[in-house]
Design a protein around this motif. Structure first.
Motif, PDB file in Angstrom:
ATOM      1  N   VAL A 121       0.843  -1.192   0.000  1.00  0.00           N
ATOM      2  CA  VAL A 121       0.000   0.000   0.000  1.00  0.00           C
ATOM      3  C   VAL A 121       0.880   1.244   0.000  1.00  0.00           C
ATOM      4  N   ASN A 122       0.329   2.326  -0.541  1.00  0.00           N
ATOM      5  CA  ASN A 122       0.976   3.633  -0.549  1.00  0.00           C
ATOM      6  C   ASN A 122      -0.020   4.652  -0.001  1.00  0.00           C
ATOM      7  N   ALA A 123       0.467   5.607   0.752  1.00  0.00           N
ATOM      8  CA  ALA A 123      -0.390   6.691   1.227  1.00  0.00           C
ATOM      9  C   ALA A 123      -0.806   7.565   0.049  1.00  0.00           C
ATOM     10  N   THR A 124      -1.993   8.155   0.160  1.00  0.00           N
ATOM     11  CA  THR A 124      -2.462   9.056  -0.886  1.00  0.00           C
ATOM     12  C   THR A 124      -2.554  10.501  -0.418  1.00  0.00           C
ATOM     13  N   ASP A 125      -2.618  10.731   0.885  1.00  0.00           N
ATOM     14  CA  ASP A 125      -2.844  12.095   1.363  1.00  0.00           C
ATOM     15  C   ASP A 125      -1.953  12.501   2.535  1.00  0.00           C
ATOM     16  N   ARG A 126      -0.895  11.748   2.785  1.00  0.00           N
ATOM     17  CA  ARG A 126       0.024  12.094   3.874  1.00  0.00           C
ATOM     18  C   ARG A 126       1.353  11.409   3.618  1.00  0.00           C
ATOM     19  N   ASP A 127       2.364  11.777   4.381  1.00  0.00           N
ATOM     20  CA  ASP A 127       3.664  11.137   4.178  1.00  0.00           C
ATOM     21  C   ASP A 127       3.688   9.762   4.835  1.00  0.00           C
ATOM     22  N   GLN A 128       4.751   9.026   4.577  1.00  0.00           N
ATOM     23  CA  GLN A 128       4.852   7.644   5.036  1.00  0.00           C
ATOM     24  C   GLN A 128       4.792   7.546   6.559  1.00  0.00           C
ATOM     25  N   ASP A 129       5.470   8.444   7.261  1.00  0.00           N
ATOM     26  CA  ASP A 129       5.463   8.373   8.728  1.00  0.00           C
ATOM     27  C   ASP A 129       4.060   8.571   9.298  1.00  0.00           C
ATOM     28  N   ALA A 130       3.323   9.530   8.755  1.00  0.00           N
ATOM     29  CA  ALA A 130       1.962   9.771   9.232  1.00  0.00           C
ATOM     30  C   ALA A 130       1.061   8.587   8.907  1.00  0.00           C
ATOM     31  N   GLU A 131       1.244   7.994   7.738  1.00  0.00           N
ATOM     32  CA  GLU A 131       0.428   6.834   7.366  1.00  0.00           C
ATOM     33  C   GLU A 131       0.784   5.627   8.234  1.00  0.00           C
ATOM     34  N   LEU A 132       2.058   5.461   8.544  1.00  0.00           N
ATOM     35  CA  LEU A 132       2.466   4.374   9.433  1.00  0.00           C
ATOM     36  C   LEU A 132       1.769   4.518  10.785  1.00  0.00           C
ATOM     37  N   ALA A 133       1.753   5.710  11.337  1.00  0.00           N
ATOM     38  CA  ALA A 133       1.088   5.935  12.622  1.00  0.00           C
ATOM     39  C   ALA A 133      -0.408   5.615  12.518  1.00  0.00           C
ATOM     40  N   ARG A 134      -1.044   5.992  11.419  1.00  0.00           N
ATOM     41  CA  ARG A 134      -2.465   5.707  11.226  1.00  0.00           C
ATOM     42  C   ARG A 134      -2.727   4.205  11.158  1.00  0.00           C
ATOM     43  N   LEU A 135      -1.896   3.479  10.402  1.00  0.00           N
ATOM     44  CA  LEU A 135      -2.084   2.033  10.263  1.00  0.00           C
ATOM     45  C   LEU A 135      -1.871   1.315  11.589  1.00  0.00           C
ATOM     46  N   LEU A 136      -0.870   1.732  12.340  1.00  0.00           N
ATOM     47  CA  LEU A 136      -0.636   1.126  13.653  1.00  0.00           C
ATOM     48  C   LEU A 136      -1.816   1.394  14.593  1.00  0.00           C
ATOM     49  N   ALA A 137      -2.395   2.594  14.523  1.00  0.00           N
ATOM     50  CA  ALA A 137      -3.553   2.930  15.358  1.00  0.00           C
ATOM     51  C   ALA A 137      -4.783   2.104  14.969  1.00  0.00           C
ATOM     52  N   LEU A 138      -4.866   1.699  13.700  1.00  0.00           N
ATOM     53  CA  LEU A 138      -5.987   0.883  13.236  1.00  0.00           C
ATOM     54  C   LEU A 138      -5.870  -0.583  13.663  1.00  0.00           C
ATOM     55  N   GLY A 139      -4.682  -0.989  14.128  1.00  0.00           N
ATOM     56  CA  GLY A 139      -4.501  -2.373  14.562  1.00  0.00           C
ATOM     57  C   GLY A 139      -3.419  -3.133  13.825  1.00  0.00           C
ATOM     58  N   ALA A 140      -2.762  -2.493  12.866  1.00  0.00           N
ATOM     59  CA  ALA A 140      -1.612  -3.141  12.229  1.00  0.00           C
ATOM     60  C   ALA A 140      -0.495  -3.240  13.264  1.00  0.00           C
ATOM     61  N   ARG A 141       0.414  -4.158  13.019  1.00  0.00           N
ATOM     62  CA  ARG A 141       1.597  -4.245  13.890  1.00  0.00           C
ATOM     63  C   ARG A 141       2.815  -4.452  13.008  1.00  0.00           C
ATOM     64  N   ARG A 142       3.940  -4.081  13.521  1.00  0.00           N
ATOM     65  CA  ARG A 142       5.189  -4.273  12.779  1.00  0.00           C
ATOM     66  C   ARG A 142       5.471  -5.767  12.662  1.00  0.00           C
ATOM     67  N   ALA A 143       6.028  -6.172  11.528  1.00  0.00           N
ATOM     68  CA  ALA A 143       6.335  -7.584  11.302  1.00  0.00           C
ATOM     69  C   ALA A 143       7.781  -7.709  10.845  1.00  0.00           C
ATOM     70  N   ASP A 144       8.426  -8.750  11.294  1.00  0.00           N
ATOM     71  CA  ASP A 144       9.806  -9.029  10.892  1.00  0.00           C
ATOM     72  C   ASP A 144       9.807 -10.221   9.952  1.00  0.00           C
ATOM     73  N   VAL A 145      10.163  -9.958   8.706  1.00  0.00           N
ATOM     74  CA  VAL A 145      10.260 -11.029   7.714  1.00  0.00           C
ATOM     75  C   VAL A 145      11.695 -11.148   7.206  1.00  0.00           C
ATOM     76  N   GLY A 146      12.639 -10.613   8.006  1.00  0.00           N
ATOM     77  CA  GLY A 146      14.042 -10.698   7.630  1.00  0.00           C
ATOM     78  C   GLY A 146      14.587  -9.441   6.998  1.00  0.00           C
ATOM     79  N   GLN A 147      13.851  -8.343   7.081  1.00  0.00           N
ATOM     80  CA  GLN A 147      14.353  -7.104   6.498  1.00  0.00           C
ATOM     81  C   GLN A 147      15.580  -6.601   7.264  1.00  0.00           C
ATOM     82  N   THR A 148      16.376  -5.769   6.606  1.00  0.00           N
ATOM     83  CA  THR A 148      17.632  -5.292   7.191  1.00  0.00           C
ATOM     84  C   THR A 148      17.463  -4.042   8.031  1.00  0.00           C
ATOM     85  N   GLY A 149      16.388  -3.296   7.813  1.00  0.00           N
ATOM     86  CA  GLY A 149      16.203  -2.017   8.483  1.00  0.00           C
ATOM     87  C   GLY A 149      16.574  -0.859   7.586  1.00  0.00           C
ATOM     88  N   ALA A 150      17.216  -1.147   6.465  1.00  0.00           N
ATOM     89  CA  ALA A 150      17.602  -0.093   5.522  1.00  0.00           C
ATOM     90  C   ALA A 150      16.562   0.078   4.414  1.00  0.00           C
TER      91      ALA A 150
END
Length: 127
Positions: A74-103
């Protein structure tokens, strides 16, 4: 002539909960229910057959596999990535680790039933 994706079906232990979550994430509305308990959600005023695929949350009692072979980006349509991340987490999403590096330029998240999806960096125009 070619095909296009018209709907994505997601098996769900609780279709109602996932329909509510994904409707909030995508700005979708309920477009139908089936006798088997499936719930369809799609763009308001358009529904099935429009330019965007609908999601069908289909009830299942099967255990979820460890890692899905397909995920949604998904991509945000009306805000930056950080603001959209906060919105998704507030809706009940959670961070997931699938082996990403952090970069990575994206965030890996999971919906309330653990289905991974990615929030990409670019803001795109709504349809």
């Amino acid at each position: 002539m070619a095909c296009r994706i018209s709907e994505l079906v997601i098996d769900a232990a609780d279709p109602e909960r996932l329909a509510t979550f994904w409707s909030e994430v995508l700005g979708y509305v309920e477009i139908g229910r089936e006798d088997d308990g499936s719930i369809g959600i799609g763009p308001p005023g358009v529904g099935f057959g429009g330019p965007l695929p609908v999601l069908v949350l289909s009830p299942t009692s099967d255990p979820r596999p460890k890692k899905l072979r397909l995920h949604i980006d998904v991509n945000a349509t009306d805000r930056d990535q950080d603001a959209e991340l906060a919105r998704l987490l507030a809706l009940g999403a959670r961070r997931a680790d699938v082996g990403q590096t952090g970069a990575e330029s994206w965030h890996v998240l999971a919906d309330p039933e653990g289905n991974e999806f990615c929030l990409l960096r670019a803001r795109i125009q709504p349809v």
